[in-house]
Design an enzyme around this catalytic site. Structure first.
Site, mmCIF file in Angstrom:
data_model
loop_
_atom_site.group_PDB
_atom_site.id
_atom_site.type_symbol
_atom_site.label_atom_id
_atom_site.label_comp_id
_atom_site.label_asym_id
_atom_site.label_seq_id
_atom_site.Cartn_x
_atom_site.Cartn_y
_atom_site.Cartn_z
ATOM 1 N N CYS A 153 -3.950 10.653 -4.311
ATOM 2 C CA CYS A 153 -3.580 11.211 -3.002
ATOM 3 C C CYS A 153 -2.083 11.322 -2.744
ATOM 4 O O CYS A 153 -1.538 12.424 -2.608
ATOM 5 C CB CYS A 153 -4.227 10.385 -1.900
ATOM 6 S SG CYS A 153 -6.036 10.401 -1.942
ATOM 7 N N HIS B 101 -0.911 11.110 3.882
ATOM 8 C CA HIS B 101 -0.654 9.918 3.056
ATOM 9 C C HIS B 101 0.835 9.729 2.764
ATOM 10 O O HIS B 101 1.222 9.374 1.650
ATOM 11 C CB HIS B 101 -1.450 9.990 1.748
ATOM 12 C CG HIS B 101 -1.879 8.634 1.259
ATOM 13 N ND1 HIS B 101 -3.124 8.390 0.743
ATOM 14 C CD2 HIS B 101 -1.229 7.444 1.217
ATOM 15 C CE1 HIS B 101 -3.225 7.119 0.399
ATOM 16 N NE2 HIS B 101 -2.093 6.528 0.684
#
Length: 483
Positions: free
Chosen positions: A54, A104
């Protein structure tokens, strides 16, 4: 025909495999809304992320640079606030840049060029997910397959709540754009980024039941005994606890069914956003992009999640639709990646200084491919993996039909994806492929100082593990955006 700067709406999934789209031939998945965008838009058959995890993938995307060039190695790595992103360039071109949902980002800068965030993130913004290569190969209970032992129906969970909030805020933002007075309007870039279909694989009964009478296909490639796998994949399998926990055939089928339901849930979100733009007569001026940060193995090769360079983990969906600009129902076979998408966004926006910035990053604009123009395209992607599970730097190059995987201090991998799309036959020792092997190996050694990268990874991990510990002492330091 281009007449003014287009609005752009990027709808981003998390961990969506490249092939789980009905219009692209998947035998089971139901994606009627994305199917419409495939019919009206341009689909990239060979789009890749630049790191199959991610935070590094997303940092690489927004910066247009490979992860080793920005030192974002893993899910606990911070993208430096002084790194220009394509969002900064869009703002410089007059755009209003808005983020709803997950990106993220780690550290105090939770915007990185977005003018505003209208939700917080779903994950920690601290250094807590930093791995430790000095421990060697180790289990990670938080990303192990034990979390797949009970897939199926869940009516209420934090992930559903989060995505519902992101969708609602995205729709509110679209209405806010529409309500602006004409003299206050700017072109906008809205990124609506969702958690689904990320594991664990649970979905509401409504979407689970959509697959009642659907035959759920088994993985196309069976798993391998651990001692028969390349060391790279052995590391990842142990990290995912597959050496101590096996899934039954029934559990595999249920996880795949739940995942398909989660994809259909995400497809419904796509439909709601597109329908709102159409209802407000904003669609013709807006480029819609649907993509993901990386894929999902979903049991292929006996593997789950990501963290590997097999296509199910590293390849991503990429559909771009704007019938007013691009001829629809077309596919592009050239190899592209997320760093190229960053460059493309700023050329579509006609951002000042775009050529100079693109010269400095690792991506190239594929805008010409959207307009079906013939160009001398590089037809390659580089992806890196320096995160948890690995214990050595890993670099992949796909050039044309060939995929080369460099594993530091281990034997390499070479696949011909035209004749071997499931990546079963490693050609690295085949005498007939030594020329292409040496070309790609030389490319790695010319472009990457792997020993230095490894030293920096371990140094960075040590520093961030210390910071993660200290920032949790007393009043926890929290950079989460409170929305």
């Amino acid at each position: 025909m281009k007449n003014k700067q287009p609005n752009m709406v990027m709808i981003m999934a998390d961990q969506m495999a490249f092939d789980v789209i009905g219009a692209l031939g998947h035998p089971a998945v139901k994606t009627p809304n994305i199917d419409k965008l495939v019919e009206s838009g341009v689909t990239f058959d060979n789009a890749y992320c630049n790191s199959p995890i991610c935070a590094p993938s997303r940092a690489s995307f927004v910066s247009g640079k490979l992860t080793s060039n920005i030192a974002v190695y893993d899910n606990g790595s911070e993208l430096s606030a002084d790194t220009p992103t394509f969002l900064h360039h869009l703002r410089n071109a007059g755009y209003e840049t808005v983020l709803a949902g997950k990106m993220h980002f780690i550290g105090p800068d939770q915007h990185h060029g977005f003018e505003k965030r209208i939700t917080g993130d779903i994950h920690t913004t601290g250094f807590d997910l930093t791995p430790d290569w000095t421990k060697g190969v180790y289990h990670n209970h938080g990303t192990g397959v034990k979390r797949l032992k009970n897939p199926g129906v869940s009516e209420i969970n934090n992930n559903l709540d989060y995505d519902a909030r992101v969708l609602n805020r995205s729709l509110e933002q679209i209405r806010s754009f529409k309500r602006r007075k004409e003299e206050e309007k700017r072109p906008f870039f809205l990124c609506s980024s969702f958690f689904h279909p990320h594991d664990p694989f649970h979905i509401t009964e409504e979407y689970w039941n959509m697959y009642d009478d659907v035959e759920i296909p088994s993985p196309a490639v069976d798993g391998h005994d651990l001692d028969e796998m390349h060391p790279f994949n052995q590391w990842i399998q142990i990290h995912h606890e597959l050496d101590i926990c096996q899934l039954t055939d029934e559990e595999i089928e249920k996880n795949r069914r739940a995942y398909y339901g989660m994809v259909t849930y995400f497809d419904r979100i796509v439909g709601e956003i597109v329908n709102e733009l159409e209802r407000l007569n904003m669609l013709k001026d807006t480029i819609i992009m649907v993509t993901s940060d990386h894929g999902e193995m979903l049991g292929e090769h006996g593997m789950w999640f990501k963290r590997t360079f097999y296509d199910p983990a590293t390849k991503i969906p990429l559909v771009i639709s704007c019938p007013e600009r691009f001829q629809g129902n077309r596919t592009v076979s050239e190899v592209v990646s997320l760093v190229d998408l960053a460059a493309t966004c700023i050329t579509l926006a006609e951002a000042p200084g775009a050529d100079e910035w693109i010269e400095d990053i690792d991506g190239n604009s594929f805008e010409a491919l959207l307009y079906d123009k013939q160009i001398d395209w590089k037809d390659e992607v580089i992806a890196e993996y320096y995160g948890e599970g690995a214990i050595e730097p890993l670099i992949m190059i796909r050039k044309g039909n060939y995929k080369f995987v460099y594993i530091h201090q281990q034997e390499p991998l070479l696949f011909d994806l035209e004749t071997d799309p499931h990546e079963l036959n490693n050609l690295a020792q085949d005498v007939n492929y030594q020329n292409i092997l040496q070309q790609l190996k030389k490319r790695i050694h010319d472009e990457f100082d792997v020993d230095t990268i490894k030293q920096d990874i371990i140094k960075s991990q040590k520093e961030r593990l210390f910071l993660a510990k200290t920032l949790n002492i007393g009043e926890k330091t929290d950079w989460q955006v409170k929305k």
